[in-house]
Write an enzyme that holds these catalytic residues in place. Sequence first.
Site, PDB file in Angstrom:
ATOM      1  N   CYS A 137     -13.118   4.708   1.213  1.00 22.99           N
ATOM      2  CA  CYS A 137     -12.141   4.990   2.271  1.00 22.99           C
ATOM      3  C   CYS A 137     -11.658   3.687   2.900  1.00 22.99           C
ATOM      4  CB  CYS A 137     -12.744   5.906   3.332  1.00 22.99           C
ATOM      5  SG  CYS A 137     -11.591   6.321   4.663  1.00 22.99           S
ATOM      6  N   CYS A 140     -11.078   3.932   6.660  1.00 16.97           N
ATOM      7  CA  CYS A 140     -12.319   3.894   7.440  1.00 16.97           C
ATOM      8  C   CYS A 140     -12.882   2.484   7.554  1.00 16.97           C
ATOM      9  CB  CYS A 140     -13.376   4.788   6.782  1.00 16.97           C
ATOM     10  SG  CYS A 140     -12.852   6.477   6.423  1.00 16.97           S
ATOM     11  N   ASP A 141     -12.907   1.761   6.436  1.00 13.95           N
ATOM     12  CA  ASP A 141     -13.679   0.524   6.370  1.00 13.95           C
ATOM     13  C   ASP A 141     -12.863  -0.743   6.177  1.00 13.95           C
ATOM     14  OD1 ASP A 141     -15.978   2.097   6.572  1.00 13.95           O
ATOM     15  OD2 ASP A 141     -16.088   2.379   4.399  1.00 13.95           O
TER      16      ASP A 141
END
Length: 314
Positions: A137, A140-141
């Site tokens: 992701c 997300c990261d």
Amino acid sequence: MSELATKCLIIGSGPAGYTAGIYTSRANLNPILIDGSQPGGQLTTTTEVENFPGYPEGVTGPKMMEDFKAQAERFGLMMLSGEVSSIDFSSRPYMVKVNNGGHVIAADTIIIATGAAAKYLGIDDEQKYLGMGVSACATCDGFFYRKRNVAVVGGGDTACEEALYLAGLASKVYMIVRKDYLRASKYMQQKVSENPNIEVLYNTQTLSLFGTDLLEGAHLVKHKGTDEEYEFDIPVEGFFLAIGHTPNTAFLGGAVELDENGYIKTKGHSTETNLPGVFAAGDVADPVYQQAVSAAGMGCRAALDAERFLIENE
């Protein structure tokens, strides 16, 4: 074997499942939650979460899921460890077998929040560096890889979107594409080709990853199986998989209607499925956003939909 009954059974324990548990518990539905094979969901494999509201300093994925769980338990949510073996959808209440019949639960309504598992390449190093450089992701990261070199595996629209997102953060983005072309739409292909921070490596596959403690690079092969085959390394600190997800729906036995990619279909803006009293929330019904905050919101909606269904069908 134990026999239980509930007005609402929640299957899955990520942000969607726990949020549904909070709302249904507060509504006095006496819900039961089955936590599944990965209690807490995919977030338990994420190191830092900085984009979920309410955590201004960030939080680890496991800690956030512990907080969700504690909040749900505060309102009396009953939790069972294990997996759903089968569900008899022939009539309500639905009869649900857990742990191969260790528990049988009669449920007036069901909220399915089992998520979707990211597809991985299958090389050993993916698990070794999971959360330490390997991610599924970018949204997300990606923030953790500002001004660093990263790689995105995949050639579809999702891979291009992730590469473009990362290109605004990272120093350089490699796209590792197995074929000699991108499967993405013409528009996305053009966006990628025009971005100076992205280099597309066609006809390329990943052999392994390397690094002492954290990820430091990837060992690749180009034109594998041909006379032109050769191996080379790229220095990357982030390695993002963008080759799709597999919704966790096998246990449903085909009774719940799915779309062409295996995600649960819901009606309009609701979380209703094709079966009365059966609702879906989170990544298992969301092929687009797949974020913790949107999954939590969908868990709230599913709980409200279940409560409304029960009132209307008392």
